[in-house]
Each structure stands twice: as structure tokens, then as C-alpha cells.
Design a protein around this motif. Structure first.
Motif, short mmCIF file in Angstrom:
data_model
loop_
_atom_site.label_atom_id
_atom_site.label_comp_id
_atom_site.label_asym_id
_atom_site.label_seq_id
_atom_site.Cartn_x
_atom_site.Cartn_y
_atom_site.Cartn_z
N LEU A 194 35.24 -2.58 3.12
CA LEU A 194 36.59 -3.11 2.89
C LEU A 194 36.77 -3.44 1.41
O LEU A 194 37.82 -3.15 0.82
N PHE A 195 35.74 -4.03 0.81
CA PHE A 195 35.82 -4.40 -0.60
C PHE A 195 35.52 -3.19 -1.50
O PHE A 195 36.17 -3.00 -2.53
N LEU A 196 34.54 -2.37 -1.11
CA LEU A 196 34.16 -1.23 -1.94
C LEU A 196 35.27 -0.18 -2.02
O LEU A 196 35.34 0.57 -2.99
N ASN A 197 36.12 -0.11 -1.00
CA ASN A 197 37.20 0.88 -1.00
C ASN A 197 38.49 0.36 -1.63
O ASN A 197 39.49 1.07 -1.69
N HIS A 198 38.47 -0.86 -2.12
CA HIS A 198 39.66 -1.48 -2.70
C HIS A 198 39.50 -1.55 -4.22
O HIS A 198 38.41 -1.80 -4.73
N ALA A 199 40.57 -1.29 -4.95
CA ALA A 199 40.52 -1.37 -6.42
C ALA A 199 40.01 -2.74 -6.85
O ALA A 199 40.59 -3.76 -6.47
N ALA A 200 38.92 -2.76 -7.60
CA ALA A 200 38.28 -3.99 -8.09
C ALA A 200 37.79 -4.87 -6.95
O ALA A 200 37.51 -6.06 -7.16
N GLY A 201 37.64 -4.30 -5.76
CA GLY A 201 37.29 -5.10 -4.59
C GLY A 201 35.96 -5.82 -4.70
O GLY A 201 35.88 -7.03 -4.42
N TYR A 202 34.91 -5.09 -5.11
CA TYR A 202 33.62 -5.77 -5.17
C TYR A 202 33.55 -6.79 -6.32
O TYR A 202 33.01 -7.89 -6.11
N PRO A 203 34.05 -6.50 -7.51
CA PRO A 203 34.05 -7.56 -8.53
C PRO A 203 34.80 -8.81 -8.08
O PRO A 203 34.39 -9.93 -8.40
N ILE A 204 35.91 -8.64 -7.35
CA ILE A 204 36.62 -9.80 -6.82
C ILE A 204 35.71 -10.59 -5.90
O ILE A 204 35.59 -11.81 -6.00
N LEU A 205 35.05 -9.88 -4.97
CA LEU A 205 34.14 -10.57 -4.06
C LEU A 205 32.99 -11.22 -4.82
O LEU A 205 32.63 -12.37 -4.54
N ALA A 206 32.41 -10.52 -5.79
CA ALA A 206 31.29 -11.08 -6.55
C ALA A 206 31.70 -12.36 -7.27
O ALA A 206 30.94 -13.34 -7.31
N ALA A 207 32.91 -12.37 -7.84
CA ALA A 207 33.39 -13.57 -8.54
C ALA A 207 33.55 -14.74 -7.57
O ALA A 207 33.22 -15.89 -7.90
N LEU A 208 34.07 -14.45 -6.37
CA LEU A 208 34.23 -15.50 -5.37
C LEU A 208 32.88 -16.00 -4.87
O LEU A 208 32.68 -17.21 -4.67
N LEU A 209 31.93 -15.09 -4.66
CA LEU A 209 30.58 -15.49 -4.24
C LEU A 209 29.92 -16.35 -5.31
O LEU A 209 29.27 -17.35 -5.00
N GLN A 210 30.09 -15.95 -6.56
CA GLN A 210 29.49 -16.70 -7.66
C GLN A 210 30.04 -18.13 -7.69
O GLN A 210 29.29 -19.10 -7.81
N ALA A 211 31.37 -18.26 -7.56
CA ALA A 211 31.99 -19.58 -7.57
C ALA A 211 31.52 -20.41 -6.38
O ALA A 211 31.24 -21.61 -6.52
N ALA A 212 31.39 -19.78 -5.22
CA ALA A 212 30.94 -20.49 -4.02
C ALA A 212 29.49 -20.96 -4.18
O ALA A 212 29.14 -22.07 -3.78
N ALA A 215 29.24 -24.04 -6.34
CA ALA A 215 29.85 -25.27 -5.81
C ALA A 215 28.80 -26.09 -5.07
O ALA A 215 27.77 -25.58 -4.63
N ASP A 216 29.07 -27.36 -4.93
CA ASP A 216 28.11 -28.26 -4.27
C ASP A 216 28.24 -28.24 -2.76
O ASP A 216 27.28 -28.50 -2.04
N ASP A 217 29.44 -27.95 -2.24
CA ASP A 217 29.68 -28.00 -0.80
C ASP A 217 28.92 -26.89 -0.09
O ASP A 217 28.62 -25.84 -0.65
N THR A 218 28.65 -27.09 1.19
CA THR A 218 27.96 -26.08 2.00
C THR A 218 28.86 -24.87 2.22
O THR A 218 28.42 -23.72 2.11
N HIS A 219 30.13 -25.11 2.54
CA HIS A 219 31.10 -24.02 2.75
C HIS A 219 32.34 -24.30 1.89
O HIS A 219 33.40 -24.66 2.41
N PRO A 220 32.21 -24.12 0.58
CA PRO A 220 33.33 -24.47 -0.31
C PRO A 220 34.49 -23.49 -0.20
O PRO A 220 34.30 -22.31 0.09
N ALA A 221 35.69 -24.01 -0.43
CA ALA A 221 36.87 -23.15 -0.57
C ALA A 221 37.19 -23.10 -2.05
O ALA A 221 37.45 -24.13 -2.68
N VAL A 222 37.12 -21.91 -2.65
CA VAL A 222 37.28 -21.77 -4.10
C VAL A 222 38.60 -21.09 -4.42
O VAL A 222 39.11 -20.26 -3.66
#
Length: 305
Positions: A194-212, A215-222
Motif C-alpha cells: 500500500l505504501f510502496l505503490n503510493h508516491a512517496a509512500g514509504y518515506p512518509i511511513l518511515a518519517a511517521l515510524l521515526q517520530a513514533a 516519542a515516549d508513549d507506548t502507542h503515540p499519535a504523531v
């Protein structure tokens, strides 16, 4: 993952398996290192993201590197041509003939590829990657071997963590033998597609994973409001991707208007399986490349004696 197939191709059992990697106690550290190194390659360069990050574009670019490294000037069927790219990509269904023509034109216009007429057959247009493309590939390879160095410091990955142009060609030439196997691994995780087939999909996911992960929370919303700007896509495109991901249970959108995103356990698990498959493939190719280098050195010593 078919370890028997790898053993047949490699001539020995793989030294690490997909099961070993995904069950490794330092996997979370490797994931964090991989995401950081990946974003260091692409962050701040929206043009590069738009040019290469999408499954069809990425597959064509890497396939071109592999075919070029493995080609034999005396064997026309091994040459890097548009026809060869179309033949390989047709097997994966990632790009139509027209799409391949468009992507090659884009790569040529961006200075990543050139086309010239073959001296031995004027009817054939030969493609070639440029120094710019090869430099990017060396950075990409180093980023994708970095997490393996976290998991297995006893394995010496220095030849690919700081690769010379010579080792890069050897690595990509060796990968030709494993190309079909590698493509199967690449497309084996449906949620990641789903992410790999979307324009800039994986970098978007990687940035969100990095922010998560930071974060200090177990399941943060970023927040994701600035992610699109980083990678040259609109906020509407980012939101469309995340809504599709939420429908699959991969994320949860929070706050008014869904301006924050939470990564669900399902997506963490899918992402880990995906990068573990990649690490498995890369270790196999590295071992094969080192075997090929040792054999070549042995033959050279034998010829000199």
C-alpha cells in the motif's frame, strides 16, 4: 522464505534465515537504525523521492543496475535495453510497456541514465546508468546493510557499508542470480505494498515510524502535517494514503480532522516482516558476492603462479 532455494543458488545454507532475523532480540534497534539511514538518503530531496520511490520506478531503477552489472558485451540477450527491462518487469506486473518507456525517459532527463546506439547493432539502443545514479545506489546499499550490522556485528559488512565502485558492480552483478527471488520477497508483504505503490509512500511511513519511535508513549499519535512538504507531495495525498491505511487497520487517525496518526501493531509487524525479508535477501547476496570475489582472487593468483 524458501531457504532450500537459497541454498541451491548459494551452494551452501544461508548463514542467517528470515526466522533468525525476525526473532532477533535487537530487531527494534535495527529497525530504528534502518529508518534513520533510509531517511538520511532521501530526506530533503523531494525530487529524488518522486523520481525513484514507488514500486514500479524503484524496481526499474534497481533492475537496470543489476542488468548493467551482469551484461556481457558479446551476448546481446544480456544487454541493458528497454526491451530487457520490459521483459523482466512484465513478470512482476509492476509496469506496462508504456510505463517503462516513460520511466526510462524520466531517468534520462534527470541525469540518472543515458541511451546510445549499439556499435555492433545499430538497431539497438543501449541504456547505461550514470555516475550520479551509481553514487545514489552506493548510499542506498549502505543504508540497507546498516541494520544487518546492528544485528550481526560479527559479520564484516564493511565492503558494502562503504562500497567502492568495484564492489558495487560485483554486488549488483551477483544479485542477478537472485533477482527473481528478491522480487518475490519485495512483493510478499501486501500491507507494505500500500505504501510502496503510493508516491512517496514509504518515506512518509518511515518519517511517521521515526517520530513514533522517538516519542515516549507506548502507542503515540504523531502529527503528519509537515510530512508531505518533506517529500514533495501534498497534504491531501498524505491524508488519502493514511485514510486507506486506516481502512486496513494499519493506522488510527486522531485529533480533530485526523491530524495525528497512530501506528497500529498490525503495521509495526508488517513493516518488521518486510525489512527482515530485505535483510535476509541482502545478506544472501553479500555472502554470494564475497564468495565470487574470493574465487576471482584465487583464480588470479593461480594464473600468476
Amino acid at each position: 522464505m524458501d531457504d532450500a532455494e537459497v541454498e541451491r543458488l548459494l551452494g551452501r545454507p544461508p548463514r542467517v534465515t528470515h526466522h533468525d532475523i525476525i526473532g532477533h532480540p535487537r530487531l527494534a534497534d535495527a529497525r530504528r537504525h534502518y529508518v534513520d539511514r533510509f531517511l538520511a538518503v532521501y530526506d530533503g530531496d523531494p525530487f529524488l523521492v518522486r523520481l525513484l520511490i514507488e514500486s514500479g520506478r524503484f524496481s526499474l531503477y534497481v533492475l537496470a543496475l543489476v542488468i548493467e552489472a551482469a551484461q556481457d558485451p558479446l551476448r546481446r540477450e544480456t544487454w541493458l535495453t528497454i526491451g530487457a527491462l520490459k521483459k523482466w518487469l512484465a513478470m512482476t506486473g509492476t509496469a506496462s510497456d508504456r510505463h517503462v518507456d516513460h520511466l526510462v525517459a524520466r531517468l534520462c532527463a534527470a541525469g540518472f541514465m543515458t541511451a546510445r546506439t549499439s556499435e555492433s547493432d545499430r538497431r539497438v539502443r543501449l541504456l547505461s546508468l550514470t555516475d550520479k545514479a551509481r553514487a545514489h545506489d552506493r548510499a542506498w546499499l549502505a543504508a540497507h546493510y546498516a541494520p544487518l550490522s546492528v544485528l550481526y556485528p560479527e559479520h564484516d559488512y564493511r565492503p558494502v557499508l562503504a562500497p567502492s565502485a568495484e564492489f558495487q558492480v560485483l554486488h549488483r552483478r551477483t544479485a542477478m542470480t537472485y533477482a527473481t527471488f528478491g522480487m518475490r520477497l519485495f512483493f510478499s508483504e501486501p500491507d507494505m505494498l500500500l505504501f510502496l505503490n503510493h508516491a512517496a509512500g514509504y518515506p512518509i511511513l518511515a518519517a511517521l515510524l521515526q517520530a513514533a519511535m522517538r516519542a515516549d508513549d507506548t502507542h503515540p499519535a504523531v502529527r503528519y502535517s509537515d510530512v508531505g512538504d518533506r517529500f514533495g507531495v501534498s497534504g491531501a495525498q498524505v491524508r488519502k494514503l493514511l485514510v486507506a491505511a486506516e481502512e486496513r487497520g494499519l493506522v488510527k487517525l486522531h485529533a480533530r480532522g485526523g491530524r495525528k496518526v497512530e501506528i497500529t501493531p498490525k503495521l509495526w509487524a508488517s513493516h518488521d516482516r518486510g525489512i527482515c525479508g530485505g535483510m535476509y535477501f541482502h545478506d544472501v547476496v553479500f555472502v554470494a558476492a564475497m564468495q565470487a570475489r574470493a574465487l576471482a582472487a584465487s583464480e588470479l593468483r593461480g594464473a600468476a603462479s
